[in-house]
Design a protein around this motif. Structure first.
Motif, mmCIF file in Angstrom:
data_model
loop_
_atom_site.group_PDB
_atom_site.id
_atom_site.type_symbol
_atom_site.label_atom_id
_atom_site.label_comp_id
_atom_site.label_asym_id
_atom_site.label_seq_id
_atom_site.Cartn_x
_atom_site.Cartn_y
_atom_site.Cartn_z
ATOM 1 N N TRP A 32 -1.596 -4.113 -0.574
ATOM 2 C CA TRP A 32 -3.012 -4.473 -0.904
ATOM 3 C C TRP A 32 -3.442 -6.016 -0.336
ATOM 4 C CZ3 TRP A 32 -6.265 -0.937 -1.298
ATOM 5 C CH2 TRP A 32 -6.044 0.365 -1.963
ATOM 6 N N HIS A 33 -2.415 -7.055 -0.476
ATOM 7 C CA HIS A 33 -2.579 -8.159 -0.007
ATOM 8 C C HIS A 33 -2.881 -8.139 1.644
ATOM 9 C CE1 HIS A 33 -2.115 -12.372 1.021
ATOM 10 N NE2 HIS A 33 -0.799 -12.183 1.851
ATOM 11 N N ILE A 34 -1.915 -7.231 2.330
ATOM 12 C CA ILE A 34 -2.266 -7.060 3.784
ATOM 13 C C ILE A 34 -3.439 -6.354 4.121
ATOM 14 C CG2 ILE A 34 -1.330 -5.784 5.863
ATOM 15 C CD1 ILE A 34 1.444 -6.188 4.326
ATOM 16 N N ARG A 35 -3.702 -5.535 3.239
ATOM 17 C CA ARG A 35 -5.067 -4.719 3.476
ATOM 18 C C ARG A 35 -6.423 -5.510 3.383
ATOM 19 N NH1 ARG A 35 -6.957 1.078 2.553
ATOM 20 N NH2 ARG A 35 -9.071 0.919 3.821
ATOM 21 N N ARG A 36 -6.284 -6.470 2.427
ATOM 22 C CA ARG A 36 -7.290 -7.332 2.248
ATOM 23 C C ARG A 36 -7.612 -8.581 3.214
ATOM 24 N NH1 ARG A 36 -6.444 -7.126 -3.466
ATOM 25 N NH2 ARG A 36 -4.804 -8.391 -3.512
ATOM 26 N N MET A 37 -6.439 -8.460 4.120
ATOM 27 C CA MET A 37 -6.297 -9.356 5.502
ATOM 28 C C MET A 37 -6.796 -8.710 6.655
ATOM 29 S SD MET A 37 -5.171 -12.529 4.560
ATOM 30 C CE MET A 37 -4.423 -13.151 6.420
#
Lengths: 178, 133
Positions: A32-37
């Motif tokens: 989710w952290h990567i996805r938001r990036m």
């Protein structure tokens, strides 16, 4: 869980087991952290995979000087930033607020553009990548500045300033896109 | 410090993932780690084998500096004759000695009399050996 993994990491024979636990404990959060990036699912999937390949390659060199989760977030964030820069080089996209990014996000099959929260994420996608990372870590992950400093290898003062600017830009976007 | 409070929950995300994605991804990541381990151990094994082969070759070169040629050259036959028959055979006497017998050279190198005779006829100057002996 982190203590248990730290203990396993002390013995090379247990690294494979430690890796399994890291995957189970952190893959969803890191995703989710990567996805938001990076915003698209396919890109996030690739970056997550590269993140774990780096984790596995470097697992023997992890010395426990930093918290395990800040170490993981550092790898994931760097991988995401590298991915974004590569994409920019590929498509020659500028660093400022990027309406093309937002348009492509709206067209993503795995992005619910009708959801009420969508506008916030569209605003975040318009931030320069480093500010985006700062905003996401602070706002969504609720990370302390000291931990963010370890993840992004940036001073606390610079992070506070960066978050302030990011918030102003997001607010501005939301006010103008009601 | 800037405060930011969006009216929507942080947990509600507009992003979606394919069904069963995380379970599948975890399995994929385990498989990647297993593959890396397998590859690393294969490379290590290969390194050991390579090192062992290199050591054996080095030892062989040290113990047998001349080596064995892959084909019957003039130089090889001369060297062989010098080492095995260094008591002064001429080509003529050598041919006489070899008459009617098969010549086993080394390690299964076998030549018929006829082949050796033909080779000597075609490749040796009569005067050459007189100079050596």
């Amino acid at each position: 869980m982190e203590d248990e993994i730290q203990l396993l990491l002390q013995n090379k024979a247990n690294h494979r087991q430690a890796f399994d636990k890291i995957v189970k404990a952190y893959s969803e959060r890191l995703y989710w952290h990567i996805r938001r990036m990076v915003h698209s699912h396919d890109d996030a999937d690739d970056v997550l995979q590269n993140t774990y390949i780096k984790v596995w390659r470097n697992i023997a060199s992890y010395r426990g000087d930093s918290k395990l989760y800040t170490w993981l977030y550092r790898i994931a964030t760097n991988e995401a930033l590298n991915h974004i820069r590569q994409q920019k080089r590929l498509y020659k996209v500028g660093d400022d607020v990027d309406p093309e990014n937002q348009a492509s996000l709206s067209g993503d099959a795995y992005f619910d553009g009708e959801a009420a929260e969508a506008k916030l994420h569209l605003a975040i996608q318009g931030l320069p990548e480093k500010q985006r990372a700062v905003f996401n870590l602070k706002y969504f992950e609720e990370m302390k500045y000291e931990e963010m400093s370890e993840v992004l290898e940036t001073s606390v003062g610079a992070l506070k300033a960066s978050y302030h600017h990011a918030v102003q830009k997001v607010k501005h976007y939301l006010e103008n896109n009601e | 410090m800037s405060e930011f409070n969006h009216p929507y929950s942080k947990k509600d995300s507009p992003y979606k993932v394919p069904e069963g994605y995380f379970a599948q991804k975890q399995n994929d990541l385990f498989a990647i780690a297993d593959e890396k381990i397998k590859r690393t151990s294969s490379v290590r094994q290969l390194s050991w084998i390579s090192a062992a082969v290199a050591a054996v070759l080095a030892l062989a070169i040290f113990l047998f500096p001349g080596g064995k040629p892959t084909e019957l050259t003039s130089e090889y036959v001369e060297n062989y004759l010098l080492s095995e028959y260094n008591y002064g055979f001429t080509e003529e006497t050598l041919l006489y000695e070899l008459d009617g017998e098969d010549l086993a050279v080394e390690d299964g190198w076998e030549f018929s009399d006829q082949a050796v005779e033909e080779f000597l006829d075609n490749n040796f100057d009569q005067t050459l050996h007189y100079e050596y002996y």
